[in-house]
Design an enzyme around this catalytic site. Sequence first.
Site, short mmCIF file in Angstrom:
data_model
loop_
_atom_site.label_atom_id
_atom_site.label_comp_id
_atom_site.label_asym_id
_atom_site.label_seq_id
_atom_site.Cartn_x
_atom_site.Cartn_y
_atom_site.Cartn_z
CD GLU A 130 -1.50 -2.48 1.61
OE1 GLU A 130 -0.35 -2.56 2.11
OE2 GLU A 130 -2.24 -3.46 1.49
CG PHE A 140 -5.62 -3.24 4.16
CD1 PHE A 140 -5.50 -3.54 5.51
CD2 PHE A 140 -6.31 -4.12 3.36
CE1 PHE A 140 -6.06 -4.70 6.05
CE2 PHE A 140 -6.87 -5.29 3.88
CZ PHE A 140 -6.74 -5.57 5.23
#
Lengths: 642, 642
Positions: A385, A410
Site C-alpha cells: 500500500e 489498509f
Amino acid sequence: MTTGLSNDVTLDVVADLAAQLRVDSIRASTSAGSGHPTSSMSAADLLAALVARHLHYDWDDPHSPVNDHLIFSKGHASPLLYSIFRAVGVVSEEELLNGYRRFGERLEGHPTPILPWVDVATGSLGQGLPDGVGVALAGRYLDRLPYRVWVLCGDSELAEGSIWEALDKASYYQLSNLVVIADVNRLGQRGATDLGWDVDAYARRAEAFGARVVVIDGHDLTAIDDALTAAAGNAGAGGSTGSQPTVIVAKTIKGKGFAEVENSPDWHGKPFPPAMADRAVTELGGVRSLVVRGPRPEPAEPGPALEHPSTLAPQDEKPLPSEEWPVYKTGEKVATRKAYGDALVALGARDPKVVALDGEVSNSTFAEEFTRAFPERYFEMFIAEQQLVAAATGLAARGYKTFASTFAAFLTRAYDFIRMGSISGADLRLVGSHSGVEIGADGPSQMALEDLAMIRAVHGSTVLYPADGTSTAALVAAMADTPGISYLRTTRGSYPGLYAAGEAFPVGGSKTLRSGSDDQVTLIGAGVTLHECLRAADSLAADGITARVIDCYSVKPIDIGALTAAAQDTGRIVVAEDHHPEGGLGSAVADALLAAGQRDFRLAHLAVRGMPGSGTGAELLAWAGIDAEHIADAARQLAARP
Amino acid sequence: MTTGLSNDVTLDVVADLAAQLRVDSIRASTSAGSGHPTSSMSAADLLAALVARHLHYDWDDPHSPVNDHLIFSKGHASPLLYSIFRAVGVVSEEELLNGYRRFGERLEGHPTPILPWVDVATGSLGQGLPDGVGVALAGRYLDRLPYRVWVLCGDSELAEGSIWEALDKASYYQLSNLVVIADVNRLGQRGATDLGWDVDAYARRAEAFGARVVVIDGHDLTAIDDALTAAAGNAGAGGSTGSQPTVIVAKTIKGKGFAEVENSPDWHGKPFPPAMADRAVTELGGVRSLVVRGPRPEPAEPGPALEHPSTLAPQDEKPLPSEEWPVYKTGEKVATRKAYGDALVALGARDPKVVALDGEVSNSTFAEEFTRAFPERYFEMFIAEQQLVAAATGLAARGYKTFASTFAAFLTRAYDFIRMGSISGADLRLVGSHSGVEIGADGPSQMALEDLAMIRAVHGSTVLYPADGTSTAALVAAMADTPGISYLRTTRGSYPGLYAAGEAFPVGGSKTLRSGSDDQVTLIGAGVTLHECLRAADSLAADGITARVIDCYSVKPIDIGALTAAAQDTGRIVVAEDHHPEGGLGSAVADALLAAGQRDFRLAHLAVRGMPGSGTGAELLAWAGIDAEHIADAARQLAARP
C-alpha cells in the site's frame, strides 16, 4: 549545449563542481544555523558527475516533458540539491545564503515542489524512490518518453520496507529508466547504520529484488561517470531497451572533503559553526561560482506503447463494463464500491489522463472494471500500500489523474505517504472500500474505523462518503477535478438507490432526504448509516416524531449551511457513523456547528465505541449502536427533552 | 509425551492430520458462509508436520513461558489455525462449525488474542512476521528461553515492505529462534502474485536479507519434516546457537487436496457451497477426529545474557543519566523530549520489564538516555517505523513494558501497525517527538500535525501531551501502567517548568494554571500552546480581561469536569493547538462539551490551518495563528460578545 551524453564538461570541471557543491552546502547550512552539510558532502561527487554529464535537463524549462527527473529521496541533503540549483544558474548565491530554511522562503529544510525543479516532497525517508517508481511508470508506459528518473537514496533509508516495495515494482515493471544512486556513507543520525559499509550486502539485496547493480567508490569520478554512463545506456534512448532498473551502490564518506568531520558519527544534521565553516571552505579550495549545465534533452515524440505485466495478466472473460455514464435506479440495490468501478470506467473513457492503481484487491474495490476496460492505464501494485500511494504520487507529478484503491483499513498502511503527498501538493484520489463494521464476518482487521479521522486531518483534503450508486458516480467524477488529497469511502454491501440519475452532488454539499416545517430532530448519516437514518425516521414517524434526514456525503468540506439550518430548525441532532467516535463524521458536524457559532442545539453522537468482532453486518451495526433502532432511540431521548 | 523432537507422531499420522485440517478448514468456512479454505489447504501439510512433530507447546498451559510461538502472518488462513486448535483438543468440533465468524464468538474471521493460543492479531498482511521478530527478540535477549517463533507467511504478503524490515532486523539481531514458513501458492486474491512460483527469487531475497533459506515442496512431508528439523536445530536448545533466522520457502498449491479448485485463481476467499464441500470432504477421505499433540516444551531457566548488536554499539562517553526520579525546577527550561528520556531511565531502574525501542533517532527523542543506562533492554530499529511498532507489539505479547519512540511525524508510517496493536490488545507506549510547527526550520515533512487525530481514533487509546518536565515525567510513569495504546507527544524546544516536583498528573486530568471567580474566558492549550496561553493571559490581564488557563495534558481521556466548569463559568473558550484543526485537541474539547450537553458557550479554535514551510518556531507559531498574540486576540473577540 549538446544533446545526448555531454563530453563538454570534463571530469576536471566535475571535480571543481563537486568542491563547489560541498562549499555551498556548508555555506548554506551554516548561514541558516541548521541543516545537513555532511550528508550533502558524501554525495557531492555523485551528483556533480550526474548533473554535469548525464542528467538531461533543460533548466530554462523545468516543465519540459522530455526532461529527466532528479529526486532526492534523502531529502535532508537539501543543501546539496540547492547548491546544484545555484550551480546550474537557477538559484542565486544570495537566495542560497539568505533563503535556506528561512521563513517565507522556498528553499525549505527539505525539498518540496514549491520549487519548479522538484517533483515530489521528500524528507520522510524511503519515499523518494517509491515516488520515483511512479514517475518512471509514467515515462515508460504512459508518456512513453525517453526521460530517465534518477533517485538519490541515503543508506539509512534503505532500512525502510518501502524501498524494497519500490525495487520489487521497478523490476516487475521493467523500469530500466529508473536509476537509484545509493549514497552509502555508513552513518545514520545516531551512529552506524545496520549494514555500515557492507556495500556487497546492499548489492545482493538490490540484485535479489531484480535490479542491475554496480558497486563503486562514490568519490572516484571516473568510476562514477562509468556507472552513470552504463545506467543511462541501460535506460536506452526510448527508455525501453533495458528491462531492469539500475542501482548504483556508492561507498562514500560522510563529510567527505573536510578532514575534521570525515567519517565522524558526531556531525549528522549539524551545521558547522562559522569559524569551522571557514576552515572547511578553505580546505575545499574556497568559494567558487562555476555555472555548469549538462546535456539538454532532445525533443521526442511518444514512442510505441509497451505492454506491461498488468496488461499481460490473463483477463477473464467477463464482458467489459459499459463506458457510458452509469445509471442506477432508485430503490435498486447496488454497492457503492461497484458504482466506483462503473464510474471509473466511464471517467476513463472520457479522459485519457485517468489512471488507476490497486493493492491486489481490485475484485473487491471494483477497480478491476477499469483494468479490463483500460489495461494499459492500470498498474497493479500488489500487497504494497505504501508503493500504491507513492506510485500515484509519482504519476500525479507527471499530470495523470490517479485513482488508487484498496480496502479502506489498509490505507492506514500508507498514512505517511498520504501526508507527504499533501506536502507535495499532489492531486491524489484515494478510494477505500469495506469501511466500518458493516463488512461483518471478516472481523476488525479488515474494518476501516479510523480512516475518516486519518484523511480529514491531512491538510487540504476532501473526504466523500456516498450512500448510493448515483451519488458515488457523481462524486467519482467530482474527484477527477478535485485538487489535493481526495478520498472516497465505499461500503461492502448493496443498498437501495436513493437518487435519480443526473442529480448533482457538489463537493461540500449535502442532501436533505426528509424534511418538513415542523421537524423535531435531525438525523445525520453517511454511507450505510444514512440508510439506517431513513429507517429510523420511518420508525419515528410512526411515533409522531418528525425527523429531518441529511445525507452528509461530503464529510470534508461539510455543508455548514444545511447543518446550521438543522440546528436552528430542530435543535436536536443525531449523528450516526460507522467509524470510531474520534475525528469522523460526528466530529466534523460538531466542529462545523461550533465554528459557525451555533449554541442552542443538542447532539447525540452514535459511533463504534467498542472493539468489534465477527458477525453479520446487521448484527454489528446493532452491537455498535448505529442501526436504525439505536438512532431512533437516541432521537426519542432528545425529543423528550425541552 | 516426549520432549525435544517427537517421533511419536509418524509421518503417516501427519498425512492423516493434514487431511483432517483440510477437511475442517472446508467445513468451518462452508458452515460460516465465508472464509478462506483454499489458502488454508495450501499450508495444511506444512502446519500438520509442524504441530505434530516440531512445535513445542503445552496446549494445557498456553501461557507457559517455555512454549514455542505460532503466528499466522497470513491471518486469513484462520480456518487452518482453528482446525489445528480442534486437532490438539482445545477447540471442539461444535465450536469450529458453529462459532467460526459468528457474532459474539471467539473464532473470528482473522485470529486475535481473544484466543489464549494467539499472540497477536493478524489479518492486515505483512504484520505477523514483524510482530514475531519482537517475540523472538524477547526470547533470545530478555526471556533467554529456548522457545522458537514459527511464523506462517503467505506469498502475497511478501510484497509488503514490512516483511523485509522484519528479516533485516531478524538477521541483524541474529534471531536463530525465528523460523518463517512461506507458503508460496502462487495466487493472490485476484490472480497471480508478482513472483508466482519463482521460489528461487524468494530464496535469493531472503538470503540477501541474511536468512538461512531452505526451498522445499510444501506438500512433501519428508522434505517438510527435514526442513523443520533443520530449522529447529539452527535455533538451538538455548535459542542461541545459530546466528540466522530460517526461511522455509515452500512451493505449494492453493486448494491442494481438492482437484476441482487446485491452483485455480477463482477460489480465493470463497467458501465452497455445501454440495461442493461434501465432494471435497469425500475426496479428502471424509471427516476425521484425530487428536494429535506434538512435543511439550522442557522446563527451562533463563540462559546467560547474550550481547546484542545494540549493546555492542559504541557508547559515547557521556555520563549515564541519573536513575533517580527526575526533578525539574519551576521556571527552569527543559524540553519535554528530554524529560521523557530522563523519566524512562528512572522507570527502567524501578522496573526490569521496561524495554525501549527507537527508530534511529534516539538522540532526538532522548531514548538514548535509556540506551546508555540499560543497553541490554534497548533495541535499535533503525529507520523502519513499521518494525519499530511491530517489535514493541511482539515484546508486549511477552509481557514487556515497551516504549517505542521516533519523531511524531514518522509514527504515521506505522499507523496500520498501531491499529492492529489495538486489535491485539497490546499495551504499546508510543512516544512522538518534534510535534507541530514548533520545530521550525526542518519544514513540514518533519512536523507532526496529524498525530493527535491519528492516535485518538484508535480504540481504547490514551493521548498525553505535556508542557513541562515535571508533567512529562509523571505521565511517563503513568504510561507504564496504562493498558492499550498510549501516546506521549513531546516537543522539540525547551520551555519553563510549570509544576513543582511531586505534583500528580492523573490520566484524564487537567491543570488549571490561572483562575479566579470572575474569569471571562478560558484558554486551553497543551504542550507548546499552553505556554502561549499563559503569555496570552498576561496580555489579557493588562487589558482587564481575566482568563482561566487550562493545561489539557490528557487529550484522551479528557477532563470533562474541568471543561464543563470552564464552559459554565466563562462561557467563552479558546483552544489553541499545534496540529491541524481536525481530530486534535480542539475536536476533543468540542466533542466532550457537546457530549456533556453543554450549550451556552462559544468556542474559538486556533490550529494550523495552512501548509507550513520553514522558519523559526516563533515565526511559525505566529504564522499558524496559535501564538500568544493570536490567542489573546481570539479571547478579546469572544469577550467583546455578550
